[in-house]
Design a protein around this motif. Structure first.
Motif: not given
Length: 194
Positions: A121-134, A139-145
């Motif tokens: 991704y470009s920096r512009a695409e990542l900044l402001g996006a939620h980590i769930t994009l990646l 693994q989203r439940e693990k990520m929240a924990e």
């Protein structure tokens, strides 16, 4: 200064009086006294105005000097701040690992060059996006924990799989910890591809 002005006023006054007393007779004492009172009042007003304007000018020059000193100090601080910012940005962007800074909600606030390249991704695409994009969906439940544990002050080391922009998996070893900036808790994740 004041005493020089006062001396000049007295000299001028005596230059005015000397010819009158030496070569003239005073025929109208009331007019003579009135003229002298007028001259003395004029000298007093001029001297008072001069003293007040001199004090005002000294105060103004003092304020200008203080402002100039403050401006010079501010310029030095701004140069140091700019140098420090360049130093930290250089370290952040030149790190061999991918580094991502998240707010407490999981929004990506900063990403270094390597994190962008690793994920495609470009920096512009990542900044402001939620980590769930990646993150992969499973693994989203693990990520929240993990996020809760990190923000509670725990330093975590774990392996995870992110997805790149093209959808392919990216296996990472992550070290993550919380940092406080302006009293706001953030999570810094540093990842190396495995």
């Amino acid at each position: 200064g004041f005493f020089l002005s006062l001396s000049l006023s007295i000299v001028i006054y005596f230059i005015y009086l000397a010819p009158i007393f030496l070569f003239d007779t005073i025929t109208d004492p009331a007019a003579f006294v009135a003229n002298n009172v007028f001259m003395i009042c004029t000298f007093v007003l001029v001297l008072t105005w001069r003293v007040l304007s001199q004090k005002s000018m000294i105060n103004e020059l003092s304020h200008q000097y203080d402002l100039m000193q403050d401006k010079q100090k501010l310029e030095v601080l701004l140069k140091e701040l700019h140098k420090s910012e360049q130093w930290h940005r250089s370290l952040f962007d030149s790190a061999t690992d991918g580094i991502i800074v998240l707010d407490r909600n999981g929004t990506i606030l900063k990403a270094n060059d390597n994190a962008c390249v690793m994920h495609g991704y470009s920096r512009a695409e990542l900044l402001g996006a939620h980590i769930t994009l990646l993150e992969n969906d499973h693994q989203r439940e693990k990520m929240a924990e993990r996020m809760l544990r990190i923000l509670a002050g725990e330093t975590l080391f774990f392996e995870t799989t992110h997805k790149k922009k093209n959808g392919s998996p990216l296996h990472l070893e992550i070290s993550s910890k919380a940092i406080a900036i302006d009293d706001e808790q953030m999570a810094v994740a540093r990842g190396a591809a495995t």
